[in-house]
Motif scaffolding. Sequence first.
Motif, PDB file in Angstrom:
ATOM      1  N   ILE A  28       0.861  -1.187   0.000  1.00 47.44           N
ATOM      2  CA  ILE A  28       0.000   0.000   0.000  1.00 47.44           C
ATOM      3  C   ILE A  28       0.892   1.229   0.000  1.00 47.44           C
ATOM      4  N   SER A  29       0.605   2.162  -0.899  1.00 45.85           N
ATOM      5  CA  SER A  29       1.279   3.460  -0.912  1.00 45.85           C
ATOM      6  C   SER A  29       0.294   4.506  -0.430  1.00 45.85           C
ATOM      7  N   LEU A  30       0.704   5.280   0.548  1.00 47.75           N
ATOM      8  CA  LEU A  30      -0.139   6.358   1.064  1.00 47.75           C
ATOM      9  C   LEU A  30       0.472   7.696   0.668  1.00 47.75           C
ATOM     10  N   ALA A  31      -0.354   8.571   0.153  1.00 48.78           N
ATOM     11  CA  ALA A  31       0.096   9.903  -0.244  1.00 48.78           C
ATOM     12  C   ALA A  31       0.317  10.776   0.981  1.00 48.78           C
ATOM     13  N   GLY A  32       1.168  11.779   0.838  1.00 49.99           N
ATOM     14  CA  GLY A  32       1.400  12.742   1.902  1.00 49.99           C
ATOM     15  C   GLY A  32       0.155  13.548   2.211  1.00 49.99           C
ATOM     16  N   GLY A  33       0.178  14.181   3.384  1.00 52.47           N
ATOM     17  CA  GLY A  33      -0.921  15.049   3.780  1.00 52.47           C
ATOM     18  C   GLY A  33      -2.019  14.355   4.561  1.00 52.47           C
ATOM     19  N   ARG A  38      -4.896   6.364  10.100  1.00 52.37           N
ATOM     20  CA  ARG A  38      -6.250   6.509   9.548  1.00 52.37           C
ATOM     21  C   ARG A  38      -6.262   6.296   8.040  1.00 52.37           C
ATOM     22  N   GLY A  39      -5.226   6.785   7.360  1.00 49.28           N
ATOM     23  CA  GLY A  39      -5.134   6.570   5.923  1.00 49.28           C
ATOM     24  C   GLY A  39      -4.992   5.103   5.578  1.00 49.28           C
ATOM     25  N   LEU A  40      -4.196   4.380   6.365  1.00 47.08           N
ATOM     26  CA  LEU A  40      -4.008   2.955   6.118  1.00 47.08           C
ATOM     27  C   LEU A  40      -5.285   2.167   6.418  1.00 47.08           C
ATOM     28  N   VAL A  41      -5.958   2.470   7.503  1.00 46.21           N
ATOM     29  CA  VAL A  41      -7.222   1.793   7.824  1.00 46.21           C
ATOM     30  C   VAL A  41      -8.227   2.010   6.695  1.00 46.21           C
ATOM     31  N   ALA A  42      -8.317   3.233   6.181  1.00 43.36           N
ATOM     32  CA  ALA A  42      -9.251   3.517   5.078  1.00 43.36           C
ATOM     33  C   ALA A  42      -8.861   2.759   3.814  1.00 43.36           C
ATOM     34  N   ALA A  43      -7.563   2.720   3.507  1.00 44.58           N
ATOM     35  CA  ALA A  43      -7.108   1.998   2.312  1.00 44.58           C
ATOM     36  C   ALA A  43      -7.423   0.507   2.431  1.00 44.58           C
ATOM     37  N   LEU A  44      -7.258  -0.056   3.610  1.00 41.72           N
ATOM     38  CA  LEU A  44      -7.541  -1.479   3.797  1.00 41.72           C
ATOM     39  C   LEU A  44      -9.035  -1.762   3.797  1.00 41.72           C
ATOM     40  N   ALA A  45      -9.825  -0.864   4.365  1.00 44.29           N
ATOM     41  CA  ALA A  45     -11.280  -1.041   4.318  1.00 44.29           C
ATOM     42  C   ALA A  45     -11.767  -1.070   2.875  1.00 44.29           C
ATOM     43  N   GLY A  46     -11.158  -0.246   2.018  1.00 43.48           N
ATOM     44  CA  GLY A  46     -11.511  -0.241   0.604  1.00 43.48           C
ATOM     45  C   GLY A  46     -11.169  -1.540  -0.095  1.00 43.48           C
ATOM     46  N   ARG A  47     -10.316  -2.344   0.508  1.00 49.20           N
ATOM     47  CA  ARG A  47      -9.941  -3.657  -0.033  1.00 49.20           C
ATOM     48  C   ARG A  47     -10.579  -4.790   0.777  1.00 49.20           C
ATOM     49  N   CYS A  48     -11.513  -4.439   1.653  1.00 48.47           N
ATOM     50  CA  CYS A  48     -12.231  -5.397   2.515  1.00 48.47           C
ATOM     51  C   CYS A  48     -11.295  -6.177   3.438  1.00 48.47           C
ATOM     52  N   LEU A 134       1.052  12.841  10.835  1.00 47.93           N
ATOM     53  CA  LEU A 134       0.791  13.456   9.540  1.00 47.93           C
ATOM     54  C   LEU A 134       1.938  13.155   8.579  1.00 47.93           C
ATOM     55  N   LEU A 135       1.598  12.512   7.464  1.00 47.30           N
ATOM     56  CA  LEU A 135       2.613  12.167   6.476  1.00 47.30           C
ATOM     57  C   LEU A 135       3.077  13.391   5.712  1.00 47.30           C
ATOM     58  N   GLY A 136       4.390  13.445   5.458  1.00 44.87           N
ATOM     59  CA  GLY A 136       4.959  14.488   4.633  1.00 44.87           C
ATOM     60  C   GLY A 136       4.754  14.169   3.164  1.00 44.87           C
ATOM     61  N   ALA A 137       5.346  14.980   2.297  1.00 46.49           N
ATOM     62  CA  ALA A 137       5.135  14.866   0.851  1.00 46.49           C
ATOM     63  C   ALA A 137       5.499  13.499   0.292  1.00 46.49           C
ATOM     64  N   GLY A 138       6.484  12.811   0.891  1.00 48.18           N
ATOM     65  CA  GLY A 138       6.903  11.499   0.392  1.00 48.18           C
ATOM     66  C   GLY A 138       5.965  10.364   0.730  1.00 48.18           C
ATOM     67  N   GLY A 139       4.995  10.598   1.615  1.00 52.83           N
ATOM     68  CA  GLY A 139       4.019   9.566   1.961  1.00 52.83           C
ATOM     69  C   GLY A 139       4.631   8.383   2.672  1.00 52.83           C
ATOM     70  N   ALA A 140       4.014   7.219   2.470  1.00 55.86           N
ATOM     71  CA  ALA A 140       4.456   6.004   3.159  1.00 55.86           C
ATOM     72  C   ALA A 140       4.267   4.789   2.270  1.00 55.86           C
ATOM     73  N   ALA A 141       5.098   3.793   2.497  1.00 58.66           N
ATOM     74  CA  ALA A 141       4.975   2.481   1.852  1.00 58.66           C
ATOM     75  C   ALA A 141       4.754   1.457   2.952  1.00 58.66           C
ATOM     76  N   VAL A 142       3.723   0.622   2.774  1.00 55.70           N
ATOM     77  CA  VAL A 142       3.325  -0.310   3.819  1.00 55.70           C
ATOM     78  C   VAL A 142       3.123  -1.693   3.214  1.00 55.70           C
ATOM     79  N   LEU A 143       3.617  -2.715   3.891  1.00 58.55           N
ATOM     80  CA  LEU A 143       3.389  -4.098   3.502  1.00 58.55           C
ATOM     81  C   LEU A 143       2.350  -4.672   4.453  1.00 58.55           C
ATOM     82  N   VAL A 144       1.284  -5.212   3.895  1.00 63.29           N
ATOM     83  CA  VAL A 144       0.175  -5.720   4.695  1.00 63.29           C
ATOM     84  C   VAL A 144      -0.029  -7.199   4.380  1.00 63.29           C
TER      85      VAL A 144
END
Length: 172
Positions: A28-33, A38-48, A134-144
Amino acid sequence: MRTLVQPGAPLQPRRLLEWAAPAADLRISLAGGQDLLRGLVAALAGRCVTHAAVQVLSAEIARMAYLTGAEDPSGERVATYGPPTWLEGPVTLLGGNGILGPGPDGETLLHSHAVVVDAAGELPGGHLPPGDCLLGAGGAAVLVTPLREAGFAASYDSETNYPLFQPRKLGA
């Protein structure tokens, strides 16, 4: 070395196991800002995905708080969270991990710990509270690693007098 004695009766057996079949890992890649958790929980909810093991591989953080343990002044527990320590960016996450599952209220909870390098080159770390990273401009990379057949749910633990993630069999 200090020995801590928990206030309640130990859960027996103390070591709980459930077998879980992992699904294919997700990157999962999360954008900055946005907030990391919370961003990761939302991204995972979108993937059930409702139960998972999470590894934050990298993150650029603009501002964050972390919590560490402190003696519980109420005496109800051996320890509780101390006040948040705030870090202003740039902060680079070196490593983080977490467990995704339902919290005591049934809402999805991502319990996560991380170690970071702060702007002064120090290496602080601890528990990441949702809404405070709060993520900066580079965002985050996550392995789930989504979990099937078994996962984790936070429920009351009589020994520690805290809700803790415990393994649970999942329905089909």
